[in-house]
Design a protein around this motif. Structure first.
Motif, short mmCIF file in Angstrom:
data_model
loop_
_atom_site.label_atom_id
_atom_site.label_comp_id
_atom_site.label_asym_id
_atom_site.label_seq_id
_atom_site.Cartn_x
_atom_site.Cartn_y
_atom_site.Cartn_z
N GLY A 63 0.84 -1.20 0.00
CA GLY A 63 0.00 0.00 0.00
C GLY A 63 0.86 1.23 0.00
N LYS A 64 0.19 2.37 0.19
CA LYS A 64 0.89 3.64 0.28
C LYS A 64 1.75 3.65 1.53
N GLU A 65 1.30 2.93 2.56
CA GLU A 65 1.91 3.09 3.87
C GLU A 65 2.82 1.96 4.31
N ALA A 86 6.34 -10.22 7.10
CA ALA A 86 7.22 -9.07 7.33
C ALA A 86 6.47 -7.82 6.91
N LYS A 87 6.19 -6.97 7.88
CA LYS A 87 5.52 -5.70 7.57
C LYS A 87 6.59 -4.64 7.44
N VAL A 88 6.73 -4.11 6.24
CA VAL A 88 7.78 -3.12 5.97
C VAL A 88 7.11 -1.77 5.77
N TYR A 89 7.57 -0.79 6.51
CA TYR A 89 6.95 0.53 6.45
C TYR A 89 7.50 1.36 5.31
N ARG A 90 6.62 2.06 4.66
CA ARG A 90 7.05 3.04 3.66
C ARG A 90 7.71 4.20 4.39
N PRO A 91 8.68 4.83 3.74
CA PRO A 91 9.33 5.97 4.42
C PRO A 91 8.34 7.04 4.85
N ARG A 92 7.27 7.18 4.10
CA ARG A 92 6.34 8.25 4.42
C ARG A 92 5.21 7.82 5.33
N ARG A 93 5.28 6.61 5.82
CA ARG A 93 4.15 6.04 6.54
C ARG A 93 3.51 7.01 7.54
N ARG A 134 12.16 13.31 11.66
CA ARG A 134 11.14 12.46 11.04
C ARG A 134 11.54 11.00 11.09
N LYS A 135 12.84 10.78 10.86
CA LYS A 135 13.34 9.39 10.91
C LYS A 135 13.15 8.83 12.31
N VAL A 136 13.48 9.64 13.30
CA VAL A 136 13.34 9.20 14.68
C VAL A 136 11.87 8.89 14.99
N MET A 137 10.97 9.75 14.52
CA MET A 137 9.55 9.54 14.76
C MET A 137 9.04 8.27 14.09
N TYR A 163 7.55 -11.17 16.47
CA TYR A 163 8.83 -11.85 16.72
C TYR A 163 10.00 -10.89 16.85
N ALA A 164 10.05 -9.90 15.98
CA ALA A 164 11.22 -9.02 15.99
C ALA A 164 10.86 -7.70 15.32
N SER A 165 11.59 -6.65 15.69
CA SER A 165 11.40 -5.37 15.00
C SER A 165 12.75 -4.81 14.61
N GLY A 166 12.76 -4.06 13.54
CA GLY A 166 13.98 -3.38 13.09
C GLY A 166 13.63 -1.94 12.79
N LYS A 167 14.56 -1.22 12.17
CA LYS A 167 14.31 0.20 11.91
C LYS A 167 13.08 0.41 11.06
N ASN A 168 12.83 -0.54 10.19
CA ASN A 168 11.79 -0.30 9.20
C ASN A 168 10.81 -1.45 9.02
N ALA A 169 10.87 -2.44 9.90
CA ALA A 169 10.02 -3.61 9.68
C ALA A 169 9.72 -4.35 10.97
N ILE A 170 8.59 -5.06 10.93
CA ILE A 170 8.21 -5.93 12.05
C ILE A 170 7.98 -7.33 11.48
N LEU A 171 8.49 -8.34 12.18
CA LEU A 171 8.21 -9.72 11.81
C LEU A 171 7.15 -10.27 12.75
N MET A 172 6.18 -10.97 12.18
CA MET A 172 5.11 -11.55 13.01
C MET A 172 4.58 -12.81 12.35
N ASP A 173 3.71 -13.52 13.07
CA ASP A 173 3.08 -14.69 12.49
C ASP A 173 2.35 -14.32 11.22
N PHE A 174 2.48 -15.17 10.23
CA PHE A 174 1.72 -14.99 8.99
C PHE A 174 0.38 -15.69 9.17
N ILE A 175 -0.69 -14.98 8.87
CA ILE A 175 -2.03 -15.58 8.97
C ILE A 175 -2.48 -15.95 7.56
N GLY A 176 -2.63 -17.24 7.33
CA GLY A 176 -2.99 -17.73 6.01
C GLY A 176 -2.27 -19.05 5.76
#
Ligand SMILES: Nc1ncnc2c1ncn2[C@@H]1O[C@H](COP(=O)(O)OP(=O)(O)O)[C@@H](O)[C@H]1O
Ligand SMILES: [Mg+2]
Length: 314
Positions: A63-65, A86-93, A134-137, A163-176
């Protein structure tokens, strides 16, 4: 992805700094464009090197975000299922989040380790909304989502296990499963009996949030997954603390109104005003809503009228 030799932490960091040249070395099953590939390697490369997953199979939703990818868990990762999301955030999220201060009220800003930011330089940057600020936020929102998920999962809520988080992503259980990711509830038609059961389950989950002094703040059928007859709540970066946020009642009311709209369409009989009041009183949050009508945007005229009514009602 092609497996590479195991690297030490400092080697990983050094190698990530040379990302751009390295991108071509990774081979995912998911065939991303060069640009997206760079973004994926930047956001998920470290998780791959740490062997959380062995492959990126497909883009579940871009998505956009944020973009969510279905990954194959590696044989050594502690993931319970075969897959990991893996949920990866857009820079502009979070740049575009309207009136973000409303959600930030009463919460602390977090750094990339999830610790409260106390450094003057970072706080000043946030206030000034510089690029660095903005990066910090951005990181702070993400860490807030991750922490919220940890709390709720430990409390037994129906959410994917984080499970884990990084600067730009979160890992979690996949539903499906391998064929498909769980659909969001807004695309699902339920029969009356199932709708009633799932509604009760959802209210139970909302009570778990309230018990843990949390309100989702972006709850709707769009942020609930439906899989094998069960629901999973997702998407928590905006979650607020009802005790410390002046607009909490209003935000809570909006959450419940949105989910009631969906469940009423599925044949559930519920008066969302009654439910909102009952839950709010049960958990003994501020009785009188303190509504900041300025928070509402022009297109929320319906909300404004509604809120005036509630105010008069009280
Ligand atoms: N754990 C998950 N398993 C399967 N699909 C997911 C998972 N998390 C998110 N999704 C899918 O990705 C979409 C976007 O995720 P979400 O957390 O709602 O981010 P946003 O709405 O901010 O882009 C969801 O609507 C859902 O379709
Ligand atoms: Mg969402």
């Amino acid at each position: 992805m092609k497996r590479k030799k195991k690297l030490s932490q400092s080697e990983i960091i050094a190698s990530l700094k040379e990302q751009k040249d390295e991108v071509g070395e990774y081979e995912f099953t998911y065939d991303a464009s060069r640009h997206e590939r760079e973004w994926i390697v930047n956001s998920l490369g470290l998780f791959y090197e740490m062997q959380w997953f062995a492959d990126i199979l497909r883009l579940v939703k871009g998505g956009k975000e944020a973009s969510v990818y279905q990954c194959l868990a590696s044989s050594v990762s502690p993931v319970e299922g075969r897959f990991i999301a893996a949920k990866v955030y857009r820079p502009r999220r979070f740049r575009n989040l309207r009136k973000d201060h409303i959600y930030r009220e009463g919460r602390e800003d977090l750094d990339d380790s999830g610790n409260v930011i106390v450094k003057d330089k970072m706080l000043k940057a946030i206030r000034q909304r510089s690029d660095y600020g903005r990066k910090v936020m951005h990181t702070s929102w993400l860490e807030h989502e991750y922490k919220t998920m940890q709390i709720l999962h430990a409390a037994g809520a129906d959410i994917p296990k984080p499970y884990a988080s990084g600067k730009n992503a979160i890992l979690m259980d996949f539903i499906g499963d391998e064929e498909m990711a769980a659909p969001t509830l807004n695309t699902v038609d339920l029969d009356r009996v199932e709708a009633r059961l799932l509604f009760e389950r959802l209210v139970h989950n909302i009570e778990i949030l309230l018990t843990n002094e949390l309100v989702h703040a972006d709850l709707s059928a769009f942020n609930i997954l439906y899989w094998e007859g069960e629901i999973m709540l997702i998407d928590f970066p905006q979650a607020i603390f009802p005790i410390e946020n002046h607009n909490a009642f209003m935000i809570f009311e909006r959450d419940l109104r949105r989910i009631c709209e969906y469940f009423i369409r599925q044949g559930v009989e519920v008066d969302h005003h009654d439910l909102v009041k009952k839950l709010w009183q049960t958990y003994n949050y501020r009785q009188m809503p303190e509504i900041d009508l300025n928070m509402l945007d022009e297109e929320d005229e319906q909300d404004r009228v509604y809120w005036q009514l509630i105010k008069d009602d009280n």
